[in-house]
Write a protein that holds these residues in place. Structure first.
Motif, PDB file in Angstrom:
ATOM      1  N   TRP A  54      13.548 -12.358  -5.097  1.00 21.87           N
ATOM      2  CA  TRP A  54      13.354 -11.442  -6.200  1.00 21.87           C
ATOM      3  C   TRP A  54      12.496 -10.270  -5.739  1.00 21.87           C
ATOM      4  CZ3 TRP A  54      15.768 -11.660 -10.774  1.00 21.87           C
ATOM      5  CH2 TRP A  54      15.319 -10.800 -11.797  1.00 21.87           C
ATOM      6  N   PRO A  55      12.800  -9.032  -6.154  1.00 21.57           N
ATOM      7  CA  PRO A  55      12.002  -7.887  -5.721  1.00 21.57           C
ATOM      8  C   PRO A  55      10.536  -8.042  -6.107  1.00 21.57           C
ATOM      9  CG  PRO A  55      14.039  -7.147  -6.746  1.00 21.57           C
ATOM     10  CD  PRO A  55      13.939  -8.615  -6.989  1.00 21.57           C
ATOM     11  N   HIS A  56       9.671  -7.684  -5.194  1.00 19.10           N
ATOM     12  CA  HIS A  56       8.231  -7.781  -5.431  1.00 19.10           C
ATOM     13  C   HIS A  56       7.538  -6.694  -4.627  1.00 19.10           C
ATOM     14  CE1 HIS A  56       4.305  -9.215  -6.271  1.00 19.10           C
ATOM     15  NE2 HIS A  56       4.085  -9.707  -5.075  1.00 19.10           N
ATOM     16  N   THR A  57       6.498  -6.105  -5.197  1.00 19.30           N
ATOM     17  CA  THR A  57       5.780  -5.023  -4.534  1.00 19.30           C
ATOM     18  C   THR A  57       4.286  -5.247  -4.627  1.00 19.30           C
ATOM     19  OG1 THR A  57       5.610  -2.604  -4.412  1.00 19.30           O
ATOM     20  CG2 THR A  57       5.689  -3.564  -6.599  1.00 19.30           C
ATOM     21  N   SER A  58       3.560  -4.677  -3.680  1.00 19.81           N
ATOM     22  CA  SER A  58       2.110  -4.871  -3.625  1.00 19.81           C
ATOM     23  C   SER A  58       1.443  -3.661  -3.005  1.00 19.81           C
ATOM     24  CB  SER A  58       1.774  -6.116  -2.789  1.00 19.81           C
ATOM     25  OG  SER A  58       0.372  -6.227  -2.555  1.00 19.81           O
ATOM     26  N   ALA A  59       0.190  -3.433  -3.355  1.00 16.54           N
ATOM     27  CA  ALA A  59      -0.630  -2.453  -2.640  1.00 16.54           C
ATOM     28  C   ALA A  59      -0.877  -2.965  -1.226  1.00 16.54           C
ATOM     29  CB  ALA A  59      -1.953  -2.243  -3.369  1.00 16.54           C
ATOM     30  N   ALA A  60      -1.209  -2.055  -0.318  1.00 17.43           N
ATOM     31  CA  ALA A  60      -1.412  -2.452   1.070  1.00 17.43           C
ATOM     32  C   ALA A  60      -2.321  -1.463   1.783  1.00 17.43           C
ATOM     33  CB  ALA A  60      -0.071  -2.560   1.798  1.00 17.43           C
ATOM     34  N   VAL A  61      -2.903  -1.927   2.876  1.00 17.42           N
ATOM     35  CA  VAL A  61      -3.709  -1.077   3.757  1.00 17.42           C
ATOM     36  C   VAL A  61      -3.294  -1.356   5.191  1.00 17.42           C
ATOM     37  CG1 VAL A  61      -5.691  -0.969   2.187  1.00 17.42           C
ATOM     38  CG2 VAL A  61      -5.566  -2.791   3.913  1.00 17.42           C
ATOM     39  N   VAL A  62      -3.698  -0.454   6.093  1.00 17.59           N
ATOM     40  CA  VAL A  62      -3.408  -0.609   7.508  1.00 17.59           C
ATOM     41  C   VAL A  62      -4.738  -0.700   8.266  1.00 17.59           C
ATOM     42  CG1 VAL A  62      -2.297   0.384   9.543  1.00 17.59           C
ATOM     43  CG2 VAL A  62      -1.298   0.729   7.278  1.00 17.59           C
ATOM     44  N   GLU A  63      -4.902  -1.743   9.047  1.00 18.29           N
ATOM     45  CA  GLU A  63      -6.087  -1.860   9.889  1.00 18.29           C
ATOM     46  C   GLU A  63      -6.013  -0.797  10.983  1.00 18.29           C
ATOM     47  OE1 GLU A  63      -7.740  -5.848  10.913  1.00 18.29           O
ATOM     48  OE2 GLU A  63      -7.381  -5.161  12.972  1.00 18.29           O
ATOM     49  N   ALA A  64      -7.022   0.051  11.058  1.00 17.89           N
ATOM     50  CA  ALA A  64      -6.960   1.217  11.941  1.00 17.89           C
ATOM     51  C   ALA A  64      -6.883   0.833  13.417  1.00 17.89           C
ATOM     52  CB  ALA A  64      -8.177   2.111  11.696  1.00 17.89           C
ATOM     53  N   SER A  65      -7.596  -0.200  13.833  1.00 18.03           N
ATOM     54  CA  SER A  65      -7.667  -0.535  15.254  1.00 18.03           C
ATOM     55  C   SER A  65      -6.414  -1.216  15.784  1.00 18.03           C
ATOM     56  CB  SER A  65      -8.885  -1.437  15.514  1.00 18.03           C
ATOM     57  OG  SER A  65      -8.767  -2.657  14.790  1.00 18.03           O
ATOM     58  N   THR A  66      -5.651  -1.870  14.898  1.00 18.64           N
ATOM     59  CA  THR A  66      -4.474  -2.630  15.331  1.00 18.64           C
ATOM     60  C   THR A  66      -3.164  -2.077  14.799  1.00 18.64           C
ATOM     61  OG1 THR A  66      -4.589  -4.154  13.447  1.00 18.64           O
ATOM     62  CG2 THR A  66      -5.865  -4.735  15.430  1.00 18.64           C
ATOM     63  N   GLY A  67      -3.207  -1.279  13.737  1.00 16.93           N
ATOM     64  CA  GLY A  67      -1.983  -0.779  13.116  1.00 16.93           C
ATOM     65  C   GLY A  67      -1.291  -1.814  12.250  1.00 16.93           C
ATOM     66  N   LYS A  68      -1.923  -2.966  12.020  1.00 19.10           N
ATOM     67  CA  LYS A  68      -1.303  -4.018  11.218  1.00 19.10           C
ATOM     68  C   LYS A  68      -1.531  -3.758   9.731  1.00 19.10           C
ATOM     69  CE  LYS A  68      -1.786  -7.704  14.673  1.00 19.10           C
ATOM     70  NZ  LYS A  68      -2.377  -9.035  14.959  1.00 19.10           N
ATOM     71  N   SER A  69      -0.475  -3.961   8.948  1.00 16.12           N
ATOM     72  CA  SER A  69      -0.573  -3.808   7.500  1.00 16.12           C
ATOM     73  C   SER A  69      -0.934  -5.135   6.840  1.00 16.12           C
ATOM     74  CB  SER A  69       0.749  -3.300   6.913  1.00 16.12           C
ATOM     75  OG  SER A  69       0.984  -1.962   7.256  1.00 16.12           O
ATOM     76  N   PHE A  70      -1.692  -5.026   5.762  1.00 14.32           N
ATOM     77  CA  PHE A  70      -2.075  -6.187   4.957  1.00 14.32           C
ATOM     78  C   PHE A  70      -1.777  -5.878   3.499  1.00 14.32           C
ATOM     79  CE2 PHE A  70      -4.524  -6.683   8.768  1.00 14.32           C
ATOM     80  CZ  PHE A  70      -4.668  -8.054   8.953  1.00 14.32           C
ATOM     81  N   ALA A  71      -1.049  -6.786   2.841  1.00 19.12           N
ATOM     82  CA  ALA A  71      -0.846  -6.670   1.404  1.00 19.12           C
ATOM     83  C   ALA A  71      -2.123  -7.071   0.689  1.00 19.12           C
ATOM     84  CB  ALA A  71       0.306  -7.565   0.956  1.00 19.12           C
ATOM     85  N   ILE A  72      -2.465  -6.331  -0.350  1.00 18.10           N
ATOM     86  CA  ILE A  72      -3.579  -6.694  -1.229  1.00 18.10           C
ATOM     87  C   ILE A  72      -2.938  -6.953  -2.584  1.00 18.10           C
ATOM     88  CG2 ILE A  72      -5.793  -5.975  -2.195  1.00 18.10           C
ATOM     89  CD1 ILE A  72      -6.222  -4.227   0.197  1.00 18.10           C
ATOM     90  N   ASP A  73      -2.593  -8.195  -2.814  1.00 18.05           N
ATOM     91  CA  ASP A  73      -1.680  -8.567  -3.885  1.00 18.05           C
ATOM     92  C   ASP A  73      -2.420  -9.259  -5.025  1.00 18.05           C
ATOM     93  OD1 ASP A  73       0.442  -9.379  -5.458  1.00 18.05           O
ATOM     94  OD2 ASP A  73       1.717  -9.864  -3.742  1.00 18.05           O
TER      95      ASP A  73
END
Length: 214
Positions: free
Chosen positions: A160-179
């Motif tokens: 099912w479609p789902h969306t979340s806010a997210a940020v990117v860790e500057a040192s690694t470029g990895k995204s994290f959902a803040i759900d």
């Protein structure tokens, strides 16, 4: 309710599918531009509720609100501590704004509380969380991350479609959902690595994210 439900699904899908192209270098302002909501400022911002930002409450961040947000965030020395601090700040903003918007009884998820007043879906949650993140950035509290547009999964294919806010860790470029969608009003959102989140992670089905991955 039966006549409104298909319209709700189609409206939500429209907003969600509109976010497909957003990547890690996207602007957080896309969250609001996509919904036709003004980009939030301390002077005036919209608190979304009612599914898909269909209801908006205009609010202002006064000095006491800013001070409370700073205190809720606390201090953070590492990227992981900063994400945990963001989660506390998001919970604070929900607790602060819920009585004004009548969303104190928001139930985690979309369909559990459907039809009850004061409910939020994932589009409302992602917009409100992104607003908080923008304010944290403006207050100079975010040092180890950059903001981005929302992340989306599902698209009716594979879930099912789902969306979340997210940020990117500057040192690694990895995204994290803040759900914050999975929990009731005022409860800290889940911090989930994007790869885990996009694969369909669900706290009830999969359990909490290991502390070292948050």
């Amino acid at each position: 309710m039966s006549n409104q439900f298909p319209k709700l699904v189609l409206l939500t899908a429209f907003f969600v599918l509109g976010g497909c192209a957003a990547g890690p270098n996207s602007s957080p302002h896309m969250v609001f531009e996509r919904k036709g909501v003004a980009v939030p400022t301390m002077t005036q911002y919209q608190y979304c509720h009612g599914y898909g930002c269909s209801s908006q409450l205009s609010l202002t961040m006064g000095d006491a609100d800013k001070q409370g947000l700073v205190q809720a965030f606390g201090t953070a020395q590492t990227p992981q501590q900063e994400r945990a601090a963001m989660a506390k700040a998001v919970a604070y903003m929900e607790q602060m704004n819920a009585p004004k918007a009548g969303t104190e009884n928001d139930i985690g998820g979309t369909f559990t509380g459907y039809g009850q007043p004061g409910q939020l879906d994932c589009e409302d949650e992602s917009a409100n969380t992104t607003t908080t993140l923008i304010f944290l950035q403006e207050l100079g509290l975010i040092k180890h991350h950059r903001l981005r547009s929302q992340v989306t999964r599902g698209f009716f294919i594979g879930g099912w479609p789902h969306t979340s806010a997210a940020v990117v860790e500057a040192s690694t470029g990895k995204s994290f959902a803040i759900d914050s969608w999975f929990e009731n009003n005022g409860v800290k959102p889940h911090i989930v690595p994007y790869e885990m989140w996009s694969s369909g992670w669900d706290p009830e089905k999969d359990g909490p994210v290991p502390a070292e991955l948050q």
